[in-house]
Design a protein around this motif. Sequence first.
Motif, PDB file in Angstrom:
ATOM      1  N   CYS A  31      -1.991 -62.174  -9.969  1.00  0.00           N
ATOM      2  CA  CYS A  31      -1.326 -63.033 -10.951  1.00  0.00           C
ATOM      3  C   CYS A  31      -1.742 -62.580 -12.347  1.00  0.00           C
ATOM      4  CB  CYS A  31      -1.718 -64.499 -10.737  1.00  0.00           C
ATOM      5  SG  CYS A  31      -0.810 -65.645 -11.824  1.00  0.00           S
ATOM      6  N   ASN A  32      -0.846 -62.768 -13.305  1.00  0.00           N
ATOM      7  CA  ASN A  32      -1.121 -62.371 -14.679  1.00  0.00           C
ATOM      8  C   ASN A  32      -1.807 -63.464 -15.484  1.00  0.00           C
ATOM      9  OD1 ASN A  32       1.350 -63.736 -14.291  1.00  0.00           O
ATOM     10  ND2 ASN A  32       2.060 -63.150 -16.324  1.00  0.00           N
ATOM     11  N   LEU A  33      -2.035 -64.637 -14.870  1.00  0.00           N
ATOM     12  CA  LEU A  33      -2.710 -65.736 -15.544  1.00  0.00           C
ATOM     13  C   LEU A  33      -3.960 -66.156 -14.771  1.00  0.00           C
ATOM     14  CD1 LEU A  33       0.317 -68.019 -16.554  1.00  0.00           C
ATOM     15  CD2 LEU A  33      -0.779 -66.220 -17.904  1.00  0.00           C
ATOM     16  N   ARG A  34      -4.841 -66.909 -15.437  1.00  0.00           N
ATOM     17  CA  ARG A  34      -6.055 -67.436 -14.806  1.00  0.00           C
ATOM     18  C   ARG A  34      -6.138 -68.929 -15.141  1.00  0.00           C
ATOM     19  NH1 ARG A  34      -9.323 -64.529 -11.305  1.00  0.00           N
ATOM     20  NH2 ARG A  34     -11.295 -64.991 -12.380  1.00  0.00           N
ATOM     21  N   CYS A  35      -5.203 -69.711 -14.626  1.00  0.00           N
ATOM     22  CA  CYS A  35      -5.118 -71.138 -14.932  1.00  0.00           C
ATOM     23  C   CYS A  35      -6.289 -71.896 -14.309  1.00  0.00           C
ATOM     24  CB  CYS A  35      -3.799 -71.707 -14.420  1.00  0.00           C
ATOM     25  SG  CYS A  35      -2.344 -70.895 -15.107  1.00  0.00           S
ATOM     26  N   SER A  36      -6.846 -72.841 -15.048  1.00  0.00           N
ATOM     27  CA  SER A  36      -8.038 -73.569 -14.607  1.00  0.00           C
ATOM     28  C   SER A  36      -7.793 -74.397 -13.354  1.00  0.00           C
ATOM     29  CB  SER A  36      -8.529 -74.487 -15.733  1.00  0.00           C
ATOM     30  OG  SER A  36      -7.531 -75.444 -16.070  1.00  0.00           O
TER      31      SER A  36
ATOM     32  N   SER B 234      -8.583 -68.810 -10.793  1.00  0.00           N
ATOM     33  CA  SER B 234      -9.459 -68.877 -11.965  1.00  0.00           C
ATOM     34  C   SER B 234     -10.929 -68.718 -11.596  1.00  0.00           C
ATOM     35  CB  SER B 234      -9.258 -70.207 -12.703  1.00  0.00           C
ATOM     36  OG  SER B 234      -9.670 -71.299 -11.884  1.00  0.00           O
ATOM     37  N   ILE B 235     -11.248 -68.931 -10.320  1.00  0.00           N
ATOM     38  CA  ILE B 235     -12.650 -68.843  -9.899  1.00  0.00           C
ATOM     39  C   ILE B 235     -12.878 -67.776  -8.822  1.00  0.00           C
ATOM     40  CG2 ILE B 235     -13.231 -71.220 -10.510  1.00  0.00           C
ATOM     41  CD1 ILE B 235     -12.772 -72.043  -7.649  1.00  0.00           C
ATOM     42  N   HIS B 236     -11.796 -67.205  -8.302  1.00  0.00           N
ATOM     43  CA  HIS B 236     -11.909 -66.141  -7.301  1.00  0.00           C
ATOM     44  C   HIS B 236     -11.297 -64.859  -7.859  1.00  0.00           C
ATOM     45  CE1 HIS B 236     -13.294 -68.886  -4.196  1.00  0.00           C
ATOM     46  NE2 HIS B 236     -12.276 -69.695  -4.469  1.00  0.00           N
ATOM     47  N   ASP B 237     -11.805 -63.730  -7.406  1.00  0.00           N
ATOM     48  CA  ASP B 237     -11.299 -62.436  -7.886  1.00  0.00           C
ATOM     49  C   ASP B 237     -10.075 -61.958  -7.118  1.00  0.00           C
ATOM     50  OD1 ASP B 237     -13.301 -62.347  -9.752  1.00  0.00           O
ATOM     51  OD2 ASP B 237     -14.655 -61.121  -8.525  1.00  0.00           O
ATOM     52  N   ARG B 238      -9.667 -62.711  -6.111  1.00  0.00           N
ATOM     53  CA  ARG B 238      -8.533 -62.305  -5.276  1.00  0.00           C
ATOM     54  C   ARG B 238      -7.267 -62.104  -6.089  1.00  0.00           C
ATOM     55  NH1 ARG B 238      -4.164 -64.297  -2.285  1.00  0.00           N
ATOM     56  NH2 ARG B 238      -4.042 -63.584  -0.115  1.00  0.00           N
TER      57      ARG B 238
END
Length: 232
Positions: A10-15, A20-24
């Motif tokens: 994904c191009n975002l890291r939404c909270s 947002s908490i995993h590197d997958r």
Amino acid sequence: MIFIETITACNLRCSFCPNSIHDRGLVKNMKRMDPKLFYKIIDELVELKWKGRIQPHHCGEPLLDDRIVDFIAYAKKKIPRLMIDFFTNGEILNVDLYKKLTEAGVTNFVVTQHLPVQSKGVLEVLEYRNKFGSDNVKFSYRKVEVIHNWGGEIEIINATKTTKCSWPIHNIGIDYAGNVLMCCWDYSNKVKIGNVNEEKLVDIWNKPSYRKLRNEIKKGIFKLDVCKKMFI
């Protein structure tokens, strides 16, 4: 409905998302479904004379997959009456991509605004539709409204326990590696059901253990951790 994860990134890291908490979900860690596996899934559905909806996504952004238009075109050609829902955050969407996707066979766009500022590309698509019409393609654009805790993957404030669920009764998911997902919120695929690389999808669906699990959920009996920990 069947959702098929063709890529993990994904191009975002939404909270409010496990990405947002995993590197997958990082682009640098992108995993891609083997095209042969995608075609195998579709071909099996053709054999079954299956009718329904496909959603080519899971926790990633499908527009990052440069094969997505070809995948959709193949599915639509093989199953002409297929309904295809395309879920995206819209940050990469533009008029050119929109036209390619609709020509390939997308019947419904579900675009969710995740960032404070509206996507320029989405606004251009909306303007294009206003000018040239919808061609019977549905298009919804809204801000994120309902937040889930992804079966305990993330924390949310003022959460309400989920007491009913009908999702597994009518739907199924397949991740990039072919693992069947009982629940769309099972981010880490903790519930092991089967793999379509090794078995036919219909055989996995009809497994006694899977049928038993679906019947329990239908009755509101939640034995799985992902179900017990599910809050909205």
